[in-house]
Design a protein around this motif. Structure first.
Motif, PDB file in Angstrom:
ATOM      1  N   THR A 111       1.351   4.684   1.270  1.00 11.43           N
ATOM      2  CA  THR A 111       0.879   5.410   2.448  1.00 11.43           C
ATOM      3  C   THR A 111       0.712   6.904   2.199  1.00 11.43           C
ATOM      4  OG1 THR A 111       3.153   5.630   3.233  1.00 11.43           O
ATOM      5  CG2 THR A 111       1.870   3.748   4.052  1.00 11.43           C
ATOM      6  N   HIS A 115       0.806  -1.211   0.000  1.00  6.64           N
ATOM      7  CA  HIS A 115       0.000   0.000   0.000  1.00  6.64           C
ATOM      8  C   HIS A 115       0.850   1.277   0.000  1.00  6.64           C
ATOM      9  CE1 HIS A 115       0.365  -1.804   3.992  1.00  6.64           C
ATOM     10  NE2 HIS A 115       0.652  -0.597   4.395  1.00  6.64           N
ATOM     11  N   GLU A 156      -4.959  -0.266   2.931  1.00  4.08           N
ATOM     12  CA  GLU A 156      -4.639  -0.936   4.188  1.00  4.08           C
ATOM     13  C   GLU A 156      -5.720  -1.964   4.524  1.00  4.08           C
ATOM     14  OE1 GLU A 156      -2.392  -1.663   7.630  1.00  4.08           O
ATOM     15  OE2 GLU A 156      -1.869  -0.312   5.989  1.00  4.08           O
TER      16      GLU A 156
END
Length: 182
Positions: A28, A26, A37
Motif C-alpha cells: 500500500t 499488495h 489492488e
C-alpha cells in the motif's frame, strides 16, 4: 450480471483468505498500489466462483493443518516459512489422502495449497512425493463401475409368470414385458 459489486466483494473476501503474512499482498505504500489492488480484485475473474468456493473449503482445512505442523517447530504460517519448508507440500497431500477416502480429496487439497502459493508469489512445482500421492489417490480411490448382474432366462420366466399374467395390473405387465424384451 456476472460481476455485481456484491459478487465482487464476496470473491474478494474468498481471495483474501488465501493470503498469508509476508506474501504477495499488495504494497500500500508504493505508487503502483492502486494497480495491485485492481489486480487482486481481478483475481476473482481468473476462476469461476464455484472454483474459488471449492478451493476455499479445502484451503481452510489445509491452512489448519499447516498452522498445526508449523507450530510444532515454533513457526507461524507465513510466506517465508512456507518457502523454507517445502517438505510441507507433500505432507499436505499425504495428510489429505489419510483424512478422506474420496478420490478428489487429495487433488482438491493440493489445488487449494497451490492457489495459496500462487496468490502469495511462492513458486513451487509438485515434487515426486506429491505426484505419487496424487496418482495413488487417482488409482486407489476411484470407484469402479458397479454393474448389475444380467437377468438369466430362469429369472425372466419367473417374472413373466408372476407379473405377466392377463388381467394383472397394466404397469406390472409392462415391466414384465420390458424385462423379457431386454
Amino acid at each position: 450480471e456476472m460481476n455485481t459489486p456484491t459478487q465482487r466483494a464476496r470473491r474478494r473476501a474468498m481471495i483474501e483468505e488465501f493470503f498469508v503474512d509476508g506474501g504477495a499482498r499488495h504494497d500500500t505504500s508504493s505508487a503502483w498500489a492502486p494497480f495491485l489492488e485492481l489486480a487482486t480484485d481481478l483475481l476473482g475473474d481468473w476462476r469461476a466462483d464455484s472454483t474459488w468456493k471449492r478451493y476455499l473449503t479445502h484451503w481452510r482445512k489445509v491452512r489448519a493443518f499447516l498452522v498445526s505442523m508449523l507450530a510444532t517447530k515454533g513457526l507461524s504460517l507465513s510466506a517465508a516459512n512456507l518457502r523454507a519448508n517445502p517438505s510441507l507440500f507433500p505432507a499436505v497431500a499425504a495428510w489429505a489422502y489419510q483424512q478422506s477416502t474420496a478420490a478428489t480429496a487429495v487433488e482438491s487439497a493440493v489445488l487449494a495449497l497451490r492457489m495459496c502459493l500462487r496468490v502469495n508469489g511462492i513458486a513451487y512445482d509438485d515434487d515426486i512425493r506429491t505426484k505419487a500421492v496424487r496418482e495413488a489417490a487417482r488409482r486407489n480411490r476411484t470407484k469402479a463401475t458397479v454393474k448389475m448382474a444380467a437377468f438369466t432366462a430362469d429369472k425372466v420366466t419367473a417374472i413373466l409368470e408372476l407379473w405377466g399374467v392377463p388381467g394383472g395390473p397394466l404397469w406390472q405387465r409392462m415391466i414384465a414385458l420390458s424385462i423379457a424384451v431386454a
